[in-house]
Enzyme design. Structure first.
Site, mmCIF file in Angstrom:
data_model
loop_
_atom_site.group_PDB
_atom_site.id
_atom_site.type_symbol
_atom_site.label_atom_id
_atom_site.label_comp_id
_atom_site.label_asym_id
_atom_site.label_seq_id
_atom_site.Cartn_x
_atom_site.Cartn_y
_atom_site.Cartn_z
ATOM 1 N N PHE A 29 0.806 -1.215 0.000
ATOM 2 C CA PHE A 29 0.000 0.000 0.000
ATOM 3 C C PHE A 29 0.839 1.265 0.000
ATOM 4 O O PHE A 29 1.760 1.417 0.810
ATOM 5 C CB PHE A 29 -0.882 0.059 1.261
ATOM 6 C CG PHE A 29 -2.023 -0.888 1.256
ATOM 7 C CD1 PHE A 29 -3.229 -0.545 0.671
ATOM 8 C CD2 PHE A 29 -1.896 -2.136 1.842
ATOM 9 C CE1 PHE A 29 -4.299 -1.424 0.668
ATOM 10 C CE2 PHE A 29 -2.955 -3.020 1.846
ATOM 11 C CZ PHE A 29 -4.164 -2.674 1.261
ATOM 12 N N ASP A 30 0.479 2.181 -0.892
ATOM 13 C CA ASP A 30 0.817 3.576 -0.665
ATOM 14 C C ASP A 30 -0.003 3.998 0.551
ATOM 15 O O ASP A 30 -1.138 3.556 0.725
ATOM 16 C CB ASP A 30 0.448 4.408 -1.888
ATOM 17 C CG ASP A 30 0.504 5.888 -1.593
ATOM 18 O OD1 ASP A 30 1.592 6.388 -1.283
ATOM 19 O OD2 ASP A 30 -0.558 6.537 -1.663
ATOM 20 N N VAL A 31 0.554 4.866 1.380
ATOM 21 C CA VAL A 31 -0.123 5.237 2.626
ATOM 22 C C VAL A 31 -0.730 6.641 2.546
ATOM 23 O O VAL A 31 -1.927 6.838 2.768
ATOM 24 C CB VAL A 31 0.842 5.135 3.825
ATOM 25 C CG1 VAL A 31 0.167 5.600 5.111
ATOM 26 C CG2 VAL A 31 1.339 3.698 3.978
#
Length: 238
Positions: free
Chosen positions: A13-15
């Protein structure tokens, strides 16, 4: 054959922007400063200025770089170019909120997959974000850990090496992100399967995220994390 959501062991995941609503966090802080100074701040205009300033040649690590960014954009916003206010913007990252669907979706997805965070933020900020999200991650990679930022392929290589140490490959990862520039385009070039969370589907433009040179059609496309979690649930029930 196209892969199914059931085919993956890991979700990476990109956060910031995918799980954490950094645009609201930034504009909320700037509007607070503006209110105190009697200045009306337009959120979208502020994000456009932020986006331009964030990628100047003297860029630093995020969110520490918000001090410099504030000093660059303050005059255009009609705000005082004071370092203390830049530090306030930086420190606001500690209290940025998750999108309303992020926590529940991640908890649901963690029952099926190993969740890996891949964030351009520094470790101190990621720890705040992870806590806000309910600490759902199996592993996390930050700008401090990798020495670089996405879309640099070197960032992704750290993740590939990690899953290889567990006997898996990048084919076992579904990369989930909202940024076409930082994540979707480069993940496709690196041969990953990707999932675009189009957080700004009801808004024009790219907000605080840099616009990509070319749009990349994702392998999976949802407008929310909740929709992804629901789709995974449907596959599990099938």
């Amino acid at each position: 054959m196209p892969k199914s959501l059931a085919d993956f062991k890991y979700l990476s995941f990109d956060v910031v922007g995918t799980l954490i609503d950094f645009e609201s966090g930034l504009t909320h802080c700037l509007k607070q400063i503006g209110t105190e100074r009697g200045v009306d701040i337009d959120g979208e205009a502020a994000l456009a200025l932020y986006r331009k300033a964030r990628y100047l040649p003297d860029v630093g690590l995020f969110p520490d770089d918000l001090v410099r960014v504030y000093l660059v954009i303050a005059p255009d916003l009609g705000l005082p170019a004071e370092r203390a206010l830049g530090e306030r913007l930086r420190d606001s990252a500690k209290s940025w909120k998750a999108f309303p669907d992020s926590v529940q979706a991640l908890a649901q997805l963690a029952k099926r997959y190993k969740l890996i965070a891949m964030t351009n933020a520094q470790r101190w900020a990621f720890e705040c974000f992870s806590e806000e999200l309910g600490n759902p991650f199996y592993q996390g990679f930050t700008a401090d850990d990798t020495g670089t930022e996405k879309p640099d392929p070197a960032f992704f290589q750290h993740v590939f090496e990690f899953v290889q140490s567990e006997g898996s490959t990048k084919d076992d990862i579904l990369h989930v992100a909202q940024s076409q520039y930082h994540d979707i385009g480069i993940s496709r070039k690196l041969g990953m399967t990707n999932c675009w969370i189009e957080r700004r589907h009801a808004q024009k433009g790219y907000g605080g995220t840099i616009e990509p040179e070319n749009f990349t059609k994702p392998d999976f496309h949802f407008t929310s994390m909740a929709a992804l979690a629901d789709a995974v649930g449907e596959k599990s029930d099938a």
